[in-house]
Design a protein around this motif. Structure first.
Motif, PDB file in Angstrom:
ATOM      1  N   MET A   1      46.957  40.591  57.171  1.00 16.84           N
ATOM      2  CA  MET A   1      46.993  41.733  56.291  1.00 16.84           C
ATOM      3  C   MET A   1      45.845  41.699  55.287  1.00 16.84           C
ATOM      4  O   MET A   1      45.497  42.719  54.739  1.00 16.84           O
ATOM      5  N   GLU A   2      45.257  40.568  55.073  1.00 18.53           N
ATOM      6  CA  GLU A   2      44.158  40.432  54.109  1.00 18.53           C
ATOM      7  C   GLU A   2      42.984  41.327  54.468  1.00 18.53           C
ATOM      8  O   GLU A   2      42.331  41.870  53.595  1.00 18.53           O
ATOM      9  N   ALA A   3      42.720  41.513  55.766  1.00 21.37           N
ATOM     10  CA  ALA A   3      41.584  42.325  56.177  1.00 21.37           C
ATOM     11  C   ALA A   3      41.754  43.785  55.775  1.00 21.37           C
ATOM     12  O   ALA A   3      40.791  44.525  55.700  1.00 21.37           O
ATOM     13  N   LEU A   4      42.977  44.222  55.510  1.00 21.15           N
ATOM     14  CA  LEU A   4      43.223  45.612  55.161  1.00 21.15           C
ATOM     15  C   LEU A   4      43.273  45.853  53.656  1.00 21.15           C
ATOM     16  O   LEU A   4      43.520  46.959  53.209  1.00 21.15           O
ATOM     17  N   SER A   5      43.038  44.831  52.870  1.00 20.83           N
ATOM     18  CA  SER A   5      43.186  44.979  51.427  1.00 20.83           C
ATOM     19  C   SER A   5      41.927  45.570  50.794  1.00 20.83           C
ATOM     20  O   SER A   5      40.850  45.570  51.373  1.00 20.83           O
ATOM     21  N   PHE A   6      42.111  46.069  49.585  1.00 23.41           N
ATOM     22  CA  PHE A   6      41.002  46.584  48.778  1.00 23.41           C
ATOM     23  C   PHE A   6      41.201  46.005  47.379  1.00 23.41           C
ATOM     24  O   PHE A   6      41.753  46.646  46.491  1.00 23.41           O
ATOM     25  N   PRO A   7      40.778  44.744  47.183  1.00 23.98           N
ATOM     26  CA  PRO A   7      41.106  44.032  45.945  1.00 23.98           C
ATOM     27  C   PRO A   7      40.358  44.572  44.732  1.00 23.98           C
ATOM     28  O   PRO A   7      39.370  45.300  44.855  1.00 23.98           O
ATOM     29  N   LYS A   8      40.842  44.206  43.563  1.00 22.51           N
ATOM     30  CA  LYS A   8      40.198  44.627  42.319  1.00 22.51           C
ATOM     31  C   LYS A   8      38.759  44.137  42.242  1.00 22.51           C
ATOM     32  O   LYS A   8      37.920  44.759  41.606  1.00 22.51           O
ATOM     33  N   SER A   9      38.465  43.016  42.884  1.00 19.99           N
ATOM     34  CA  SER A   9      37.103  42.483  42.846  1.00 19.99           C
ATOM     35  C   SER A   9      36.109  43.401  43.564  1.00 19.99           C
ATOM     36  O   SER A   9      34.905  43.277  43.382  1.00 19.99           O
ATOM     37  N   SER A  10      36.603  44.353  44.360  1.00 17.97           N
ATOM     38  CA  SER A  10      35.733  45.297  45.067  1.00 17.97           C
ATOM     39  C   SER A  10      35.567  46.612  44.335  1.00 17.97           C
ATOM     40  O   SER A  10      34.977  47.541  44.863  1.00 17.97           O
ATOM     41  N   ARG A  11      36.115  46.707  43.111  1.00 19.07           N
ATOM     42  CA  ARG A  11      36.082  47.967  42.365  1.00 19.07           C
ATOM     43  C   ARG A  11      35.360  47.807  41.043  1.00 19.07           C
ATOM     44  O   ARG A  11      35.388  46.745  40.432  1.00 19.07           O
ATOM     45  N   LEU A  12      34.737  48.880  40.601  1.00 17.19           N
ATOM     46  CA  LEU A  12      34.228  48.949  39.231  1.00 17.19           C
ATOM     47  C   LEU A  12      35.419  49.351  38.367  1.00 17.19           C
ATOM     48  O   LEU A  12      36.029  50.391  38.589  1.00 17.19           O
ATOM     49  N   LEU A  13      35.760  48.526  37.387  1.00 14.14           N
ATOM     50  CA  LEU A  13      37.000  48.734  36.647  1.00 14.14           C
ATOM     51  C   LEU A  13      36.805  49.231  35.226  1.00 14.14           C
ATOM     52  O   LEU A  13      37.620  49.994  34.712  1.00 14.14           O
ATOM     53  N   THR A  14      35.754  48.808  34.565  1.00 16.63           N
ATOM     54  CA  THR A  14      35.605  49.108  33.145  1.00 16.63           C
ATOM     55  C   THR A  14      34.485  50.118  32.912  1.00 16.63           C
ATOM     56  O   THR A  14      33.571  50.258  33.748  1.00 16.63           O
ATOM     57  N   PRO A  15      34.524  50.808  31.775  1.00 13.02           N
ATOM     58  CA  PRO A  15      33.418  51.709  31.436  1.00 13.02           C
ATOM     59  C   PRO A  15      32.074  50.986  31.388  1.00 13.02           C
ATOM     60  O   PRO A  15      31.039  51.565  31.724  1.00 13.02           O
ATOM     61  N   ARG A  16      32.082  49.720  31.025  1.00 12.28           N
ATOM     62  CA  ARG A  16      30.844  48.933  30.996  1.00 12.28           C
ATOM     63  C   ARG A  16      30.251  48.798  32.400  1.00 12.28           C
ATOM     64  O   ARG A  16      29.030  48.864  32.576  1.00 12.28           O
ATOM     65  N   ASP A  17      31.118  48.613  33.413  1.00 12.74           N
ATOM     66  CA  ASP A  17      30.642  48.520  34.795  1.00 12.74           C
ATOM     67  C   ASP A  17      29.954  49.813  35.222  1.00 12.74           C
ATOM     68  O   ASP A  17      28.879  49.795  35.830  1.00 12.74           O
ATOM     69  N   TYR A  18      30.582  50.943  34.913  1.00 12.32           N
ATOM     70  CA  TYR A  18      29.991  52.236  35.253  1.00 12.32           C
ATOM     71  C   TYR A  18      28.694  52.465  34.478  1.00 12.32           C
ATOM     72  O   TYR A  18      27.708  52.949  35.037  1.00 12.32           O
ATOM     73  N   ALA A  19      28.691  52.132  33.199  1.00 12.55           N
ATOM     74  CA  ALA A  19      27.505  52.343  32.367  1.00 12.55           C
ATOM     75  C   ALA A  19      26.325  51.534  32.891  1.00 12.55           C
ATOM     76  O   ALA A  19      25.180  51.997  32.838  1.00 12.55           O
TER      77      ALA A  19
END
Length: 135
Positions: A1-19
């Protein structure tokens, strides 16, 4: 099931990341329906952030469908370089069905890879001016 995950480490989470991406765009992949902005990161893997406004996609069901398609196609890309990526939606996305949307996104991901390869090969082929002529 791990291959189907989309973990938080794969996402931009904070406004600082987007900026960080918006302030230091290294790669732009424009399209009539999307704009992809990317910059290098030191995470060792790609991360993605999504920006879809009510102005361009009126209904929440439309925004959610497109975001699911973007995340799903991104998740299937296994050989992405270490980039922070922001995907912005433009007008006309509500009229595109899922199959066409998937093909379009796959093409945009490959264009992003090509532009990244081109930008890194250009940087590595250039010598700094301070080292030229020294023996």
């Amino acid at each position: 099931m791990e291959a189907l995950s989309f973990p938080k480490s794969s996402r931009l989470l904070t406004p600082r990341d987007y900026a960080k991406v918006f302030d230091n765009v290294q790669i732009r992949v424009p399209h009539r329906n999307f704009l992809i902005l990317a910059t290098s990161n030191d995470q060792g893997h790609a991360r993605i952030g999504l920006v879809f406004s009510k102005k361009n996609l009126k209904l929440a069901v439309q925004r959610n469908r497109v975001k699911r398609r973007v995340r799903e196609t991104f998740r299937h890309q296994t050989d992405f370089p270490a980039l922070d990526i922001v995907v912005l939606g433009r007008r006309g996305l509500a009229d595109i069905d899922n199959a066409v949307l998937n093909e379009l996104l796959d093409e945009l991901w490959s264009r992003l890879r090509r532009k990244h390869r081109h930008s890194t090969s250009t940087v590595t082929n250039e010598q700094p001016a301070s080292t030229k002529g020294r023996g």
